[in-house]
Write a protein that holds these residues in place. Structure first.
Motif, PDB file in Angstrom:
ATOM      1  N   THR A 200      14.406  40.587  58.658  1.00  0.00           N
ATOM      2  CA  THR A 200      14.096  41.984  58.968  1.00  0.00           C
ATOM      3  C   THR A 200      12.789  42.304  58.273  1.00  0.00           C
ATOM      4  OG1 THR A 200      16.394  42.651  59.217  1.00  0.00           O
ATOM      5  CG2 THR A 200      14.807  44.372  58.701  1.00  0.00           C
ATOM      6  N   ASN A 201      11.830  42.778  59.031  1.00  0.00           N
ATOM      7  CA  ASN A 201      10.479  42.952  58.501  1.00  0.00           C
ATOM      8  C   ASN A 201       9.963  44.333  58.870  1.00  0.00           C
ATOM      9  OD1 ASN A 201       8.592  41.716  56.946  1.00  0.00           O
ATOM     10  ND2 ASN A 201       7.585  40.636  58.601  1.00  0.00           N
ATOM     11  N   SER A 202       9.726  45.162  57.867  1.00  0.00           N
ATOM     12  CA  SER A 202       9.171  46.493  58.107  1.00  0.00           C
ATOM     13  C   SER A 202       7.677  46.475  57.802  1.00  0.00           C
ATOM     14  CB  SER A 202       9.881  47.524  57.225  1.00  0.00           C
ATOM     15  OG  SER A 202       9.473  47.385  55.880  1.00  0.00           O
ATOM     16  N   ASP A 203       7.044  47.625  57.919  1.00  0.00           N
ATOM     17  CA  ASP A 203       5.604  47.727  57.649  1.00  0.00           C
ATOM     18  C   ASP A 203       5.287  47.668  56.155  1.00  0.00           C
ATOM     19  OD1 ASP A 203       5.010  47.923  60.322  1.00  0.00           O
ATOM     20  OD2 ASP A 203       5.105  50.111  60.337  1.00  0.00           O
ATOM     21  N   SER A 204       6.296  47.871  55.319  1.00  0.00           N
ATOM     22  CA  SER A 204       6.068  47.861  53.879  1.00  0.00           C
ATOM     23  C   SER A 204       5.723  46.464  53.390  1.00  0.00           C
ATOM     24  CB  SER A 204       7.319  48.352  53.141  1.00  0.00           C
ATOM     25  OG  SER A 204       7.170  48.190  51.745  1.00  0.00           O
ATOM     26  N   GLU A 205       4.793  46.392  52.442  1.00  0.00           N
ATOM     27  CA  GLU A 205       4.439  45.107  51.843  1.00  0.00           C
ATOM     28  C   GLU A 205       5.348  44.759  50.668  1.00  0.00           C
ATOM     29  OE1 GLU A 205       2.323  42.800  52.987  1.00  0.00           O
ATOM     30  OE2 GLU A 205       2.232  44.166  54.697  1.00  0.00           O
ATOM     31  N   LYS A 206       6.277  45.647  50.347  1.00  0.00           N
ATOM     32  CA  LYS A 206       7.179  45.418  49.213  1.00  0.00           C
ATOM     33  C   LYS A 206       8.508  44.831  49.666  1.00  0.00           C
ATOM     34  CE  LYS A 206       5.873  48.665  45.552  1.00  0.00           C
ATOM     35  NZ  LYS A 206       6.393  49.733  44.671  1.00  0.00           N
ATOM     36  N   THR A 207       9.075  43.957  48.824  1.00  0.00           N
ATOM     37  CA  THR A 207      10.475  43.597  48.949  1.00  0.00           C
ATOM     38  C   THR A 207      11.215  44.267  47.793  1.00  0.00           C
ATOM     39  OG1 THR A 207      10.424  41.644  47.519  1.00  0.00           O
ATOM     40  CG2 THR A 207       9.769  41.336  49.826  1.00  0.00           C
ATOM     41  N   ILE A 208      12.535  44.182  47.823  1.00  0.00           N
ATOM     42  CA  ILE A 208      13.329  44.809  46.773  1.00  0.00           C
ATOM     43  C   ILE A 208      12.936  44.285  45.397  1.00  0.00           C
ATOM     44  CG2 ILE A 208      15.228  43.144  46.946  1.00  0.00           C
ATOM     45  CD1 ILE A 208      15.636  46.940  46.379  1.00  0.00           C
ATOM     46  N   PHE A 209      12.480  43.032  45.329  1.00  0.00           N
ATOM     47  CA  PHE A 209      12.154  42.422  44.039  1.00  0.00           C
ATOM     48  C   PHE A 209      10.865  42.965  43.434  1.00  0.00           C
ATOM     49  CE2 PHE A 209      14.575  39.093  46.329  1.00  0.00           C
ATOM     50  CZ  PHE A 209      15.655  39.019  45.480  1.00  0.00           C
ATOM     51  N   ASP A 210      10.045  43.659  44.219  1.00  0.00           N
ATOM     52  CA  ASP A 210       8.768  44.162  43.717  1.00  0.00           C
ATOM     53  C   ASP A 210       8.930  45.362  42.787  1.00  0.00           C
ATOM     54  OD1 ASP A 210       6.709  42.453  44.811  1.00  0.00           O
ATOM     55  OD2 ASP A 210       7.369  43.160  46.761  1.00  0.00           O
ATOM     56  N   TYR A 211      10.095  45.978  42.782  1.00  0.00           N
ATOM     57  CA  TYR A 211      10.339  47.108  41.887  1.00  0.00           C
ATOM     58  C   TYR A 211      10.762  46.584  40.511  1.00  0.00           C
ATOM     59  CZ  TYR A 211      10.427  49.774  46.237  1.00  0.00           C
ATOM     60  OH  TYR A 211      10.099  50.335  47.454  1.00  0.00           O
ATOM     61  N   GLU A 212      10.109  47.082  39.471  1.00  0.00           N
ATOM     62  CA  GLU A 212      10.438  46.631  38.117  1.00  0.00           C
ATOM     63  C   GLU A 212      11.911  46.897  37.793  1.00  0.00           C
ATOM     64  OE1 GLU A 212       8.529  44.877  36.210  1.00  0.00           O
ATOM     65  OE2 GLU A 212       6.843  44.994  37.612  1.00  0.00           O
ATOM     66  N   ASN A 213      12.419  48.014  38.279  1.00  0.00           N
ATOM     67  CA  ASN A 213      13.821  48.383  38.070  1.00  0.00           C
ATOM     68  C   ASN A 213      14.601  48.151  39.367  1.00  0.00           C
ATOM     69  OD1 ASN A 213      12.431  50.388  39.429  1.00  0.00           O
ATOM     70  ND2 ASN A 213      13.762  52.034  38.683  1.00  0.00           N
ATOM     71  N   TYR A 214      14.429  46.952  39.952  1.00  0.00           N
ATOM     72  CA  TYR A 214      14.927  46.740  41.312  1.00  0.00           C
ATOM     73  C   TYR A 214      16.451  46.879  41.413  1.00  0.00           C
ATOM     74  CZ  TYR A 214      16.902  41.977  41.110  1.00  0.00           C
ATOM     75  OH  TYR A 214      17.689  40.885  40.878  1.00  0.00           O
ATOM     76  N   GLU A 215      17.186  46.592  40.336  1.00  0.00           N
ATOM     77  CA  GLU A 215      18.636  46.737  40.396  1.00  0.00           C
ATOM     78  C   GLU A 215      19.026  48.206  40.591  1.00  0.00           C
ATOM     79  OE1 GLU A 215      20.182  44.882  36.942  1.00  0.00           O
ATOM     80  OE2 GLU A 215      19.915  42.847  37.735  1.00  0.00           O
ATOM     81  N   GLU A 216      18.297  49.093  39.913  1.00  0.00           N
ATOM     82  CA  GLU A 216      18.551  50.532  40.071  1.00  0.00           C
ATOM     83  C   GLU A 216      18.125  51.009  41.455  1.00  0.00           C
ATOM     84  OE1 GLU A 216      17.076  54.785  38.124  1.00  0.00           O
ATOM     85  OE2 GLU A 216      16.792  52.917  37.007  1.00  0.00           O
ATOM     86  N   VAL A 217      16.968  50.509  41.931  1.00  0.00           N
ATOM     87  CA  VAL A 217      16.490  50.861  43.279  1.00  0.00           C
ATOM     88  C   VAL A 217      17.496  50.397  44.321  1.00  0.00           C
ATOM     89  CG1 VAL A 217      14.689  50.454  44.995  1.00  0.00           C
ATOM     90  CG2 VAL A 217      14.068  50.845  42.605  1.00  0.00           C
ATOM     91  N   TRP A 218      17.991  49.179  44.145  1.00  0.00           N
ATOM     92  CA  TRP A 218      18.994  48.632  45.062  1.00  0.00           C
ATOM     93  C   TRP A 218      20.230  49.545  45.117  1.00  0.00           C
ATOM     94  CZ3 TRP A 218      19.888  44.732  48.532  1.00  0.00           C
ATOM     95  CH2 TRP A 218      21.220  44.384  48.796  1.00  0.00           C
ATOM     96  N   LYS A 219      20.728  49.927  43.955  1.00  0.00           N
ATOM     97  CA  LYS A 219      21.917  50.770  43.885  1.00  0.00           C
ATOM     98  C   LYS A 219      21.685  52.102  44.589  1.00  0.00           C
ATOM     99  CE  LYS A 219      25.257  52.684  40.593  1.00  0.00           C
ATOM    100  NZ  LYS A 219      25.662  52.742  39.166  1.00  0.00           N
ATOM    101  N   ASN A 220      20.525  52.713  44.375  1.00  0.00           N
ATOM    102  CA  ASN A 220      20.222  53.996  45.007  1.00  0.00           C
ATOM    103  C   ASN A 220      20.099  53.859  46.518  1.00  0.00           C
ATOM    104  OD1 ASN A 220      20.193  55.272  42.515  1.00  0.00           O
ATOM    105  ND2 ASN A 220      17.983  55.077  42.257  1.00  0.00           N
ATOM    106  N   LEU A 221      19.473  52.762  46.973  1.00  0.00           N
ATOM    107  CA  LEU A 221      19.323  52.546  48.413  1.00  0.00           C
ATOM    108  C   LEU A 221      20.673  52.288  49.079  1.00  0.00           C
ATOM    109  CD1 LEU A 221      16.099  50.335  48.532  1.00  0.00           C
ATOM    110  CD2 LEU A 221      16.340  52.653  49.448  1.00  0.00           C
ATOM    111  N   ILE A 222      21.546  51.535  48.399  1.00  0.00           N
ATOM    112  CA  ILE A 222      22.886  51.285  48.939  1.00  0.00           C
ATOM    113  C   ILE A 222      23.646  52.592  49.093  1.00  0.00           C
ATOM    114  CG2 ILE A 222      25.153  50.307  48.403  1.00  0.00           C
ATOM    115  CD1 ILE A 222      23.268  48.214  49.426  1.00  0.00           C
ATOM    116  N   THR A 223      23.565  53.439  48.066  1.00  0.00           N
ATOM    117  CA  THR A 223      24.239  54.743  48.124  1.00  0.00           C
ATOM    118  C   THR A 223      23.706  55.564  49.292  1.00  0.00           C
ATOM    119  OG1 THR A 223      24.563  54.748  45.722  1.00  0.00           O
ATOM    120  CG2 THR A 223      24.726  56.873  46.865  1.00  0.00           C
ATOM    121  N   GLU A 224      22.381  55.568  49.447  1.00  0.00           N
ATOM    122  CA  GLU A 224      21.765  56.304  50.551  1.00  0.00           C
ATOM    123  C   GLU A 224      22.199  55.748  51.899  1.00  0.00           C
ATOM    124  OE1 GLU A 224      17.304  57.064  52.406  1.00  0.00           O
ATOM    125  OE2 GLU A 224      17.514  56.583  50.277  1.00  0.00           O
ATOM    126  N   TYR A 225      22.219  54.412  52.008  1.00  0.00           N
ATOM    127  CA  TYR A 225      22.585  53.794  53.286  1.00  0.00           C
ATOM    128  C   TYR A 225      24.055  54.051  53.618  1.00  0.00           C
ATOM    129  CZ  TYR A 225      23.171  50.284  56.925  1.00  0.00           C
ATOM    130  OH  TYR A 225      23.457  49.648  58.110  1.00  0.00           O
TER     131      TYR A 225
END
Length: 205
Positions: free
Chosen positions: A92-117
């Protein structure tokens, strides 16, 4: 077994040698998943096939996987159930150049995105979760091996659980496809298999 004498081989020849030796060490295919590929590779694909895949999905596949596909095999021998063919790989490829791993706090970002989804089923949110992660094989059930094809962690191998639990984000296993797959077969040869998803060791009897 002393494997250092093979260290000067180029990646394709080195991997082929390791797989051959692993097959001899595991003649009865006791290693988890090996009965699927039986220490064999599929016929290779052309660079044109790879470039067409890249153009279609707007990604750049890391060089070591390209060499696997074009000089070793279009899928076959690999970690657990083996490496997928180009036709079976998915991304799955979006226009963003970032993957989840590019966030320094990616575990927290992941958790927030899961909640949102979970609350919205928004496809844009889903794309943020798995953007740029090329599925190259599986450990079984909902666990897949992915190759990072975007961002600062480009070329690294990770494992992802598509159950997408808040507290279980994807995590990186190796800095490159080459080191990941070679290390796996070295462990089979040595009878010392402990990687994630590999639940059996070599039975040398």
């Amino acid at each position: 077994m002393d494997l250092s004498k093979y260290d000067n081989l180029d990646f394709p020849e080195h991997l082929k040698k390791l797989v051959s030796l692993a097959g001899k060490a595991d003649k009865k295919c006791k290693v988890f998943g090996s009965e699927k590929y039986k220490y064999k590779f599929n016929p290779t694909v052309s660079l044109t096939d790879v470039h067409e895949f890249e153009e279609k999905h707007k990604i750049k596949i890391p060089d070591s996987l390209v060499r696997y596909l074009t000089e070793i095999g279009n899928g076959g021998a690999g970690v657990d159930y083996g490496i997928y063919s180009l036709e079976k790989m998915r991304i799955t490829n979006s226009d963003s150049e970032k993957t989840i791993f590019d966030y320094e706090n990616y575990e927290e970002v992941w958790k927030n995105l899961i909640t949102e989804y979970d609350n919205t089923d928004n496809e844009d949110t889903y794309e943020q979760l798995i953007n740029g992660l090329l599925v190259i094989g599986t450990a079984g059930c909902t666990l897949d091996y992915v190759l990072v094809c975007k961002g600062k962690h480009y070329g690294k191998v990770a494992i992802a659980d598509w159950n997408m639990f808040e507290d279980n984000p994807p995590h990186i296993l190796s800095d490159s496809f080459e080191s990941w797959i070679e290390t796996y077969f070295i462990k089979i040869i040595q009878g010392n298999l402990t990687d994630w998803g590999s639940f059996k060791t070599v039975n040398k009897d």
